[in-house]
Design an enzyme around this catalytic site. Structure first.
Site, mmCIF file in Angstrom:
data_model
loop_
_atom_site.group_PDB
_atom_site.id
_atom_site.type_symbol
_atom_site.label_atom_id
_atom_site.label_comp_id
_atom_site.label_asym_id
_atom_site.label_seq_id
_atom_site.Cartn_x
_atom_site.Cartn_y
_atom_site.Cartn_z
ATOM 1 N N LYS A 272 0.857 -1.196 0.000
ATOM 2 C CA LYS A 272 0.000 0.000 0.000
ATOM 3 C C LYS A 272 0.893 1.246 0.000
ATOM 4 C CE LYS A 272 -2.784 3.403 1.598
ATOM 5 N NZ LYS A 272 -2.363 4.758 2.012
ATOM 6 N N ASP A 288 -4.442 4.615 -16.105
ATOM 7 C CA ASP A 288 -5.520 3.796 -15.533
ATOM 8 C C ASP A 288 -4.972 3.148 -14.261
ATOM 9 O OD1 ASP A 288 -7.325 1.835 -14.825
ATOM 10 O OD2 ASP A 288 -7.792 1.290 -16.891
ATOM 11 N N HIS A 385 3.417 11.955 10.602
ATOM 12 C CA HIS A 385 2.127 11.906 9.913
ATOM 13 C C HIS A 385 1.116 12.827 10.598
ATOM 14 C CE1 HIS A 385 -0.400 9.857 6.975
ATOM 15 N NE2 HIS A 385 -1.373 10.007 7.849
HETATM 16 P P1 NDP Z 1 -6.683 4.341 -26.831
HETATM 17 O O1 NDP Z 1 -7.488 3.405 -27.628
HETATM 18 O O2 NDP Z 1 -7.326 5.577 -26.316
HETATM 19 O O3 NDP Z 1 -5.417 4.826 -27.676
HETATM 20 C C1 NDP Z 1 -4.440 4.000 -28.193
HETATM 21 C C2 NDP Z 1 -4.276 4.344 -29.630
HETATM 22 O O4 NDP Z 1 -3.390 5.452 -29.786
HETATM 23 C C3 NDP Z 1 -3.635 3.247 -30.409
HETATM 24 O O5 NDP Z 1 -4.534 2.239 -30.724
HETATM 25 C C4 NDP Z 1 -3.125 4.005 -31.621
HETATM 26 O O6 NDP Z 1 -4.186 4.079 -32.583
HETATM 27 C C5 NDP Z 1 -2.876 5.415 -31.107
HETATM 28 N N1 NDP Z 1 -1.436 5.753 -31.099
HETATM 29 C C6 NDP Z 1 -0.896 6.892 -31.586
HETATM 30 N N2 NDP Z 1 0.427 6.888 -31.446
HETATM 31 C C7 NDP Z 1 0.765 5.717 -30.869
HETATM 32 C C8 NDP Z 1 2.002 5.134 -30.451
HETATM 33 N N3 NDP Z 1 3.175 5.749 -30.629
HETATM 34 N N4 NDP Z 1 1.975 3.926 -29.859
HETATM 35 C C9 NDP Z 1 0.807 3.292 -29.649
HETATM 36 N N5 NDP Z 1 -0.392 3.778 -30.034
HETATM 37 C C10 NDP Z 1 -0.427 4.995 -30.640
HETATM 38 O O7 NDP Z 1 -5.990 3.682 -25.569
HETATM 39 P P2 NDP Z 1 -5.509 2.220 -25.218
HETATM 40 O O8 NDP Z 1 -5.749 1.221 -26.297
HETATM 41 O O9 NDP Z 1 -4.111 2.378 -24.735
HETATM 42 O O10 NDP Z 1 -6.471 1.855 -24.010
HETATM 43 C C11 NDP Z 1 -6.295 2.494 -22.763
HETATM 44 C C12 NDP Z 1 -7.650 2.826 -22.188
HETATM 45 O O11 NDP Z 1 -8.446 1.651 -22.076
HETATM 46 C C13 NDP Z 1 -7.521 3.376 -20.799
HETATM 47 O O12 NDP Z 1 -8.218 4.595 -20.742
HETATM 48 C C14 NDP Z 1 -8.190 2.309 -19.924
HETATM 49 O O13 NDP Z 1 -8.821 2.922 -18.836
HETATM 50 C C15 NDP Z 1 -9.165 1.664 -20.853
HETATM 51 N N6 NDP Z 1 -9.567 0.281 -20.570
HETATM 52 C C16 NDP Z 1 -8.937 -0.525 -19.647
HETATM 53 C C17 NDP Z 1 -9.356 -1.830 -19.433
HETATM 54 C C18 NDP Z 1 -8.581 -2.678 -18.486
HETATM 55 O O14 NDP Z 1 -7.524 -2.290 -18.033
HETATM 56 N N7 NDP Z 1 -9.066 -3.865 -18.115
HETATM 57 C C19 NDP Z 1 -10.489 -2.397 -20.175
HETATM 58 C C20 NDP Z 1 -11.027 -1.502 -21.161
HETATM 59 C C21 NDP Z 1 -10.589 -0.214 -21.341
HETATM 60 P P3 NDP Z 1 -3.836 4.040 -34.152
HETATM 61 O O15 NDP Z 1 -2.954 2.871 -34.362
HETATM 62 O O16 NDP Z 1 -5.152 3.895 -34.797
HETATM 63 O O17 NDP Z 1 -3.151 5.345 -34.444
#
Ligand code: NDP
Length: 441
Positions: A272, A288, A385
């Site tokens: 923690k 997240d 604290h």
């Molecule tokens: P997003 O989908 O918001 O964004 C990721 C996208 O950014 C990629 O798919 C890519 O799209 C684009 N991108 C642009 N530049 C880059 C780069 N250099 N490297 C990688 N990607 C790039 O986010 P995430 O897929 O990361 O998902 C994170 C979110 O999902 C968080 O907000 C989380 O809270 C949520 N979430 C979490 C869950 C869990 O932890 N169990 C379940 C469901 C959701 P492109 O290739 O099209 O350009």
């Protein structure tokens, strides 16, 4: 050029809030808008909040502080931390100062490899279904990558598959679980959305190959291919404090570490403390933190017994601390590019990649842990604290402005940090003082 690239900002805590912001603004060349994001006078616009979540009614605020003195791999970092608990920011800054004098943290982190899981049922013979999937690895990977071609162009995307056969929870009469893992390099993204898209996308092919039925298709938050590690090596004399020699403090820290290794009741509290730093930084940088928490605690239990994420040992006249945990972080995606406060925080942090962010975050977790164990293994944490907690108590009792500090000091002096006592102190003031102290004048 930045005015001063150091995280050692002597006297920062004594400055009025507006001067702290002004200093950061000068150092980090923040715009007026970015500076007001830090102050909270110009927060997340309600219309953006309304796009981010459902049933939004407004924006919720937390205090934002700066963890100072961090040096990781020879680079200085000022660490934005959003947290409601007193003493977290002071503690990390204090411990980081000791480590800084010892040469700083040495950290590394893995590539952004994440796992997408596909659960297959009614597939017939487990080994035959597994062999079929493995034989079609290239087709499955190509299909997964077809849903995110840009990821492959960046050098990421689906890289490998694994097939696991797990014993049925009901015992030998149940169907063993067949689980396909897609191992995906998410580059600069945390990756959840893109992994889920790929896992859902390959499901029809998995059903066709196995003749089975797919149920769950989602990432695993046990991101054990995406670990971050940090270490520090502190000469014992740097730990001397509370009128105690460094050896005695170090011994207390090493004993605390042994306790956490031996006992899950202690390990939970130890971790923690680690997460105090990690979560605060994660919130300020738009990560997240539920995913980080889930991953950290699952990893802490990877050998079937809940273990501390960090350990401390005495080695050749030094106290050596080590931490290792999964950190699925993003510098793109999620709220990172949407939330103006997160963007200001990222500008202050000056990390160039998600891997660098993970190295700093792991080091913050280790620093936080050092601060807690240093006090716990010697004089206890309550004294320090309670001094900070007294300010919250004073505010709860109605104190405002300069009087918060004055009332807090009196509470500590009386050794009685309670709201009732703070009210008593306020009520004992002359009427004009009472009005000034409570902002009711
Ligand atoms: P997003 O989908 O918001 O964004 C990721 C996208 O950014 C990629 O798919 C890519 O799209 C684009 N991108 C642009 N530049 C880059 C780069 N250099 N490297 C990688 N990607 C790039 O986010 P995430 O897929 O990361 O998902 C994170 C979110 O999902 C968080 O907000 C989380 O809270 C949520 N979430 C979490 C869950 C869990 O932890 N169990 C379940 C469901 C959701 P492109 O290739 O099209 O350009």
């Amino acid at each position: 050029m930045h005015e001063l690239m150091t995280s050692r900002l002597s006297g920062f805590h004594k400055l009025p809030m507006s001067e702290r912001v002004a200093k950061l603004q000068r150092m980090m060349r923040l715009s007026t808008e970015e500076a007001s994001q830090l102050e909270g006078t110009d927060g997340l616009p309600p219309e953006t909040a309304n796009q981010m979540i459902e049933n939004a009614v407004g924006v919720f605020h937390l205090p934002l502080g700066m963890g100072l003195n961090m040096t990781v791999n020879g680079k200085d970092y000022i660490v934005p931390m959003a947290v409601e608990e007193p003493s977290v920011v002071a503690a990390v800054s204090f411990a980081a100062k000791i480590v800084r004098e010892a040469g700083g943290f040495t950290a590394d982190s893995d590539d952004a490899l994440m796992i997408g899981q596909v659960q297959v049922t009614r597939y017939g013979e487990p080994e035959a279904a597994k062999a079929k999937l493995l034989a079609h690895k290239e087709q499955i990977l190509a299909l997964a990558n077809s849903f995110h071609p840009a990821m492959q162009k960046r050098g990421g995307g689906a890289k490998d598959i694994e097939v696991r056969i797990l014993p049925a929870p009901e015992g030998p009469r149940g169907e063993p679980l067949l689980v396909l893992h897609l191992v995906i390099d998410t580059q600069e993204a945390m990756g959840a959305n893109l992994i889920n898209t790929m896992a859902e996308g390959v499901a029809p092919m998995v059903e066709e190959l196995t003749g089975g039925k797919v149920y769950l298709r989602i990432l695993s938050n046990l991101a054990d291919r995406r670990l971050a590690r940090s270490t520090c090596r502190i000469p014992l004399e740097l730990l001397a404090d509370f009128d105690m020699p460094g050896e005695a403090i170090a011994e207390g820290i090493a004993q605390a570490s042994r306790f956490a290794v031996a006992d899950p009741y202690r390990a939970a509290t130890h971790n923690k403390g680690v997460m105090n730093g990690i979560d605060s930084m994660a919130i300020a940088t738009g990560q997240d933190w539920r995913a980080i928490e889930a991953g950290a605690h699952a990893y802490a239990c990877r050998d079937g017994r809940y273990q501390p994420l960090s350990t401390w040992m005495l080695e050749e006249g030094h106290l050596v601390g080590r931490i290792e945990l999964p950190l699925a972080l993003g510098t793109v995606g999620g709220p990172v590019k949407i939330h103006p406060g997160v963007q200001a925080a990222m500008k202050i942090l000056r990390v160039g990649s998600a891997r660098e962010l993970a190295m700093v975050m792991a080091s913050v977790g280790l620093a936080q842990n050092l601060a807690a164990l240093r006090a716990l293994g010697s004089v206890g944490i309550q004294k320090g604290h309670m001094a900070l907690h007294a300010r919250c108590v004073a505010v709860t009792a109605g104190a405002r402005g300069d009087w918060v500090e004055k009332v807090a000091n009196l509470l500590v002096l009386h050794g009685h940090v309670k709201v009732e006592k703070a009210k008593e102190i306020l009520e004992s003031l002359r009427p004009e003082e009472f009005a000034a102290a409570t902002g009711t004048g």
